[in-house]
Motif scaffolding. Structure first.
Motif, PDB file in Angstrom:
ATOM      1  N   ARG A  22       0.832  -1.200   0.000  1.00 56.86           N
ATOM      2  CA  ARG A  22       0.000   0.000   0.000  1.00 56.86           C
ATOM      3  C   ARG A  22       0.869   1.254   0.000  1.00 56.86           C
ATOM      4  NH1 ARG A  22      -2.225   3.234   4.765  1.00 56.86           N
ATOM      5  NH2 ARG A  22      -0.067   2.816   5.100  1.00 56.86           N
ATOM      6  N   LYS A  56      -8.835  -8.529  -5.016  1.00 53.54           N
ATOM      7  CA  LYS A  56      -9.373  -7.612  -4.007  1.00 53.54           C
ATOM      8  C   LYS A  56      -8.248  -7.049  -3.136  1.00 53.54           C
ATOM      9  CE  LYS A  56     -12.654  -7.226  -0.233  1.00 53.54           C
ATOM     10  NZ  LYS A  56     -13.581  -7.886   0.648  1.00 53.54           N
ATOM     11  N   GLU A  60      -7.414  -3.152  -2.796  1.00 49.62           N
ATOM     12  CA  GLU A  60      -7.420  -2.495  -1.485  1.00 49.62           C
ATOM     13  C   GLU A  60      -6.091  -1.790  -1.219  1.00 49.62           C
ATOM     14  OE1 GLU A  60      -8.575  -5.587   1.222  1.00 49.62           O
ATOM     15  OE2 GLU A  60     -10.705  -5.265   0.811  1.00 49.62           O
ATOM     16  N   PRO A  64      -6.896   2.223  -0.598  1.00 50.66           N
ATOM     17  CA  PRO A  64      -7.158   1.779   0.778  1.00 50.66           C
ATOM     18  C   PRO A  64      -8.414   2.448   1.345  1.00 50.66           C
ATOM     19  CG  PRO A  64      -5.243   3.233   0.694  1.00 50.66           C
ATOM     20  CD  PRO A  64      -5.681   2.989  -0.718  1.00 50.66           C
ATOM     21  N   THR A  65      -9.134   1.680   2.134  1.00 55.05           N
ATOM     22  CA  THR A  65     -10.319   2.205   2.798  1.00 55.05           C
ATOM     23  C   THR A  65      -9.975   2.534   4.242  1.00 55.05           C
ATOM     24  OG1 THR A  65     -11.037  -0.021   3.348  1.00 55.05           O
ATOM     25  CG2 THR A  65     -11.913   0.920   1.324  1.00 55.05           C
TER      26      THR A  65
END
Length: 67
Positions: A22, A56, A60, A64-65
């Motif tokens: 990420r 997924k 993500e 990113p959430t």
């Protein structure tokens, strides 16, 4: 390209690897106009990055959430 070390057909990427992924994607997105990130399997008849690293997970890391 970005590479994580491991056989993700046999093991799931660690939380540390997913956080690093990420962070790397975030840094690259800040420098270049990137609309999407995909695993190698989207472009070749391979399982890369592995069956236990899902699309997924990749998405993500790209978007990113908040928890």
């Amino acid at each position: 390209g970005i590479c994580l070390v491991g056989n993700f057909d046999k093991e799931t990427p660690s939380a540390s690897q997913l956080w690093a992924l990420r962070d790397i994607i975030k840094a690259i997105k800040g420098r270049y106009f990137i609309k999407e990130v995909n695993g190698h399997r989207k472009y070749a008849k391979k399982s890369c990055p592995g069956n236990k690293m899902t699309d997924k997970m990749i998405q993500e890391a790209f978007k990113p959430t908040k928890p």
